[in-house]
Design an enzyme around this catalytic site. Structure first.
Site, short mmCIF file in Angstrom:
data_model
loop_
_atom_site.label_atom_id
_atom_site.label_comp_id
_atom_site.label_asym_id
_atom_site.label_seq_id
_atom_site.Cartn_x
_atom_site.Cartn_y
_atom_site.Cartn_z
N ASP A 107 11.83 -34.84 11.84
CA ASP A 107 13.24 -35.01 12.07
C ASP A 107 13.65 -35.98 10.98
O ASP A 107 13.40 -36.79 10.65
CB ASP A 107 13.29 -35.57 13.63
CG ASP A 107 14.59 -35.80 14.33
OD1 ASP A 107 15.35 -34.89 14.43
OD2 ASP A 107 15.00 -36.89 14.14
N GLU A 115 -6.16 -34.10 3.14
CA GLU A 115 -7.56 -34.67 3.24
C GLU A 115 -7.94 -33.90 4.63
O GLU A 115 -9.01 -33.77 4.71
CB GLU A 115 -7.64 -36.26 3.26
CG GLU A 115 -7.29 -36.77 1.67
CD GLU A 115 -7.11 -38.34 1.82
OE1 GLU A 115 -7.03 -38.81 3.05
OE2 GLU A 115 -6.64 -38.67 0.90
C1 NOJ Z 1 18.00 -34.26 14.45
C2 NOJ Z 1 17.55 -33.76 15.63
O1 NOJ Z 1 17.31 -32.22 15.64
C3 NOJ Z 1 18.63 -33.99 16.80
O2 NOJ Z 1 18.70 -33.25 17.83
C4 NOJ Z 1 18.56 -35.43 16.99
O3 NOJ Z 1 19.67 -35.85 17.98
C5 NOJ Z 1 18.59 -36.20 15.81
N1 NOJ Z 1 17.96 -35.75 14.61
C6 NOJ Z 1 18.30 -37.56 15.86
O4 NOJ Z 1 16.88 -37.56 16.15
#
Ligand code: NOJ
Length: 579
Positions: free
Chosen positions: A208, A260
Site C-alpha cells: 500500500d 532468501e
Molecule cells: C491506498 C489504499 O488503496 C486506500 O484504500 C487507503 O485508504 C490508503 N492507501 C491508505 O492506506
C-alpha cells in the site's frame, strides 16, 4: 533457465473483504464468506486473489488502519478461518495475496498508544513523526503539508500531563499515523510480518501507498501548488514525500528477504505488487519494479485514460516500451477499491474529452452517466487490457458490470475522505457496496447467503445496496451468454488459450489509406490482432483494415449479434491472422 514465474501473466482478483460475501450473517463480509464463494472465482478463471487488509483494525479506513499486523480482525474471522481459506483456494489452484500497509498503522496500534503515553524525544515516539509545532506556543502545525484525505497532515496531541503537546504526521487520516522508516523497530517489525504470513502459505503482498513512505529528513514546507489544483490532488504535488527516494532502500531489503525465503523454501514463488500512481511517468514507475525492488507495480495510467484512441495509446505504449526494455513486467488494472467503477467512468458524457482526464483516481468530473454506453466501453476496455502482455488485476464486481453507486445517502457514507472534506468529496464508498450474488433481496442479494434458512435473518449489509442490484447478480448472469459475467469468463479463457505470453506488443501500421485512425486502436500480440473502436459508429473491417485481420476470435459487445466483418461502436475485437 527457469520458466517465467506464475505471476508474470497471472489474472489476480481483488477481494474487498468487507463487501465480497458474508459467511456469518452479520452484514459484514468475512473470510468464511470468501471461502464459500471460491467456486465463482474458479469458474471465472483467476490465478490468485488479493485480500484487502483483514488484520485487526478499528476499521476507520476499512482495514488500511492496522492495529496488529499479525492477526485477523474478529469481524472477518480468525487465523483458523484464514488457514481454511488459503487451503481451499490452493485446492482450486488459486493463490492468495495479502495487503501490507507500511506507511502507517492505526492510532489504536500498541506502538502509537505507547507513543502517546511517552514524552517527547522518547524511543516510543521515534517510531512515528512527532514534532513540536510552530508559533509562539507550538499551536501551528510543523509544516504546511496537506493530507490525502483532506486537511492538514498534522494532528496535535495532548500530553500525558494534560498540556497541549507535540504534533504527529499522518499522510492520510489522523487515525493513521505515519511510521518513521528510519527507526530500526519499524524495519524489523515488517520483516517479521512478511515472514509470518509467508509461513502461513501466503503467496505475496500488494503493498500500500509506497510512494509516500519516504520523507525528506527536515520535513520542509511543500511549495505552492498550481492554481486550480483540486482539493484531493494537493497532496500529490508535495515533492518532499511523494516519490521521496529513501524508501527504496527498504523495498530492496524486502526483496532480499523474499529472495532468501524462496531459496530456503523450494517451490515457493512469491510476489509483491506496489501501489504507486505515477501519472505520465513510466521512468518513475520503473524505479519501483525490477529484480531488486517489487516484482510488479501497477501501470495505473490506462485505468484513468479518457475513452479515446490517443489517450488509450499514450497510456499503454510508453509504459510498455519503458518497462519491457528494462526487462520489467507489466501489471494492468482498470478498477480498484479507490477508483470509481469503469462502467460509470466510461459512461460519463465527457468520457471522450481531454478535459475529463484528471490523472488522479480521487478526482472526477460530475458529468452525467449513461450506463449502457459505459457498460459497452467497460467491456471493450477489459477486452483490450486482457490482450496486453503482463498480468491483469480485476476488482470484485467488475465481472458483473457493477456501476459506481453514486447516490448513497450521506448517513451511509463511511469513507474518511467524505468526513475529512466535510462532504465536498463523496469518496470511495460507491465502489465498495456489497456484491449481489442472487436476486433475493431478503438475503442482501445473497451477500449474506450463509444465513439463508437459518433461524435469525441476516443483518442489513454494512453499506446499503441499490434496489436493482439483483439484476447484476451472479445468479442473474451466469446462464446468460450475453452477460458481462459470461464475457469475462470467455475472455479469461481466450487470454489463456489464444495469447502467447511471450508475444511482444506491436502497433501495426494501418496502411496508406487509413493512416492513424481517429477511432480505431489497433495492436498485435503474436498472431492475434486487437482492434478497439472507440467511436459511436460501427466500422466495416475490410474497409478500414485491409489485409490486417482475419477470422473474428472474440468480440466484447453482445454475443449472438455480431457481424464478424464489423467492429461495432465502443467494442474491442480480437482477430486471427489475415487469410
Ligand atoms: C491506498 C489504499 O488503496 C486506500 O484504500 C487507503 O485508504 C490508503 N492507501 C491508505 O492506506
Amino acid at each position: 533457465m527457469s520458466a517465467a514465474p506464475w505471476w508474470r501473466d497471472a489474472v489476480v482478483y481483488q477481494v474487498y473483504v468487507r463487501s465480497f460475501a458474508d459467511g456469518d450473517g452479520d452484514g459484514i463480509g468475512d473470510l468464511a464468506g470468501i471461502t464459500s464463494r471460491l467456486d465463482h472465482l474458479e469458474a471465472l478463471g483467476v490465478d490468485a486473489i488479493w485480500l484487502t487488509p483483514c488484520y485487526p483494525s478499528p476499521q476507520l479506513d476499512h482495514g488500511y488502519d492496522v492495529a496488529d499486523y499479525f492477526g485477523i480482525d474478529p469481524a472477518y474471522g480468525d487465523l483458523a478461518a484464514f488457514d481454511r481459506l488459503v487451503a481451499e483456494a490452493r485446492r482450486r489452484s488459486i493463490r492468495v495475496l495479502m495487503d501490507v500497509v507500511p506507511n502507517h498503522c492505526s492510532s489504536e496500534h500498541p506502538w502509537f498508544r505507547a507513543a502517546l503515553a511517552s514524552p517527547p524525544g522518547s524511543p516510543e515516539r521515534a517510531r512515528f513523526f512527532f514534532r513540536d509545532g510552530r508559533g509562539s506556543d507550538g499551536e501551528l502545525p510543523p509544516n504546511n503539508w496537506r493530507s490525502v484525505f483532506g486537511g492538514s497532515t498534522w494532528t496535535r496531541v495532548t500530553e500525558a500531563d494534560g498540556s497541549p503537546g507535540q504534533w504527529y504526521l499522518h499522510t492520510f487520516s489522523p487515525w493513521q499515523p505515519d511510521l518513521d522508516w528510519s527507526c530500526p523497530d519499524v524495519v524489523a517489525m515488517f520483516r517479521s510480518m512478511l515472514t509470518f504470513w509467508f509461513d502461513r502459505g501466503v503467496d505475496g503482498f500488494r503493498v500500500d501507498a509506497v510512494a509516500v513512505v519516504g520523507k525528506a529528513a527536515e520535513l520542509p514546507d511543500a511549495p505552492p501548488v498550481p492554481e486550480g489544483t483540486a482539493e484531493n490532488d494537493v497532496w500529490a504535488h508535495n515533492p518532499y514525500t511523494v516519490f521521496w527516494p529513501t524508501a527504496h532502500d527498504h523495498w530492496r531489503d524486502w526483496r532480499r528477504l523474499i529472495d532468501e525465503y524462496e531459496a530456503a523454501h523450494p517451490g515457493r514463488e512469491l510476489v509483491t505488487v506496489s501501489e504507486a500512481y505515477t501519472p505520465d511517468r513510466p521512468d518513475l514507475l520503473l524505479q519501483y519494479v525490477g529484480p531488486d525492488q517489487f516484482h510488479q507495480s501497477f501501470c495505473f495510467d490506462l485505468m484513468l485514460a479518457p475513452w479515446r484512441v490517443d489517450t488509450l495509446r499514450v497510456t499503454i505504449e510508453p509504459v510498455a516500451a519503458t518497462l519491457t526494455a528494462a526487462g520489467a513486467p507489466l501489471t494492468w488494472t482498470l478498477n480498484n477499491h479507490d477508483t470509481q467503477r469503469g462502467v460509470t467512468r466510461y459512461g460519463r458524457a465527457d468520457a471522450t474529452e481531454m478535459s475529463s482526464w484528471t490523472k488522479n483516481n480521487l478526482v472526477y468530473t460530475g458529468a452525467p452517466v449513461d450506463l449502457e454506453v459505459g457498460t459497452r466501453r467497460a467491456r471493450a476496455a477489459i477486452t483490450l487490457a486482457a490482450a496486453l502482455p503482463g498480468s491483469l488485476y480485476l476488482f470484485q464486481g467488475e465481472e458483473l458490470g457493477l456501476p459506481e453507486v453514486l447516490d448513497l445517502p450521506a448517513s451511509a457514507r463511511q469513507d474518511p475522505i467524505f468526513f475529512r472534506t466535510e462532504g465536498r468529496e463523496t469518496g470511495r464508498d460507491g465502489c465498495r457496496v456489497p456484491l449481489p450474488w442472487s436476486t433475493d433481496a431478503a438475503t442482501s442479494f445473497g451477500f449474506s447467503s450463509a444465513s439463508v434458512g437459518a433461524d435469525a435473518p441476516a443483518a442489513a449489509p454494512w453499506m446499503p445496496q441499490p434496489d436493482d442490484w439483483g439484476a447484476y447478480s451472479v445468479a442473474a448472469q451466469q446462464d446468460d451468454p450475453g452477460s458481462v459475467l459470461s464475457m469475462y469468463r470467455s475472455l479469461l479463457r481466450a487470454r489463456r488459450s489464444l495469447l502467447d505470453p511471450d508475444a511482444p506488443l506491436e502497433w501495426p501500421e494501418l496502411g496508406a489509406h487509413a493512416g492513424p485512425h481517429p477511432e480505431l486502436l489497433v495492436l498485435r500480440r503474436g498472431t492475434v490482432t486487437v482492434v478497439v473502436n472507440v467511436g459511436a459508429v460501427d466500422l466495416a473491417v475490410a474497409e478500414v483494415l485491409p489485409a490486417l485481420v482475419g477470422e473474428s476470435l472474440l468480440v466484447s459487445s453482445l454475443a449472438g449479434h455480431h457481424d464478424p466483418t464489423v467492429v461495432p461502436a465502443d467494442t474491442c475485437c480480437w482477430f486471427g491472422p489475415p487469410r
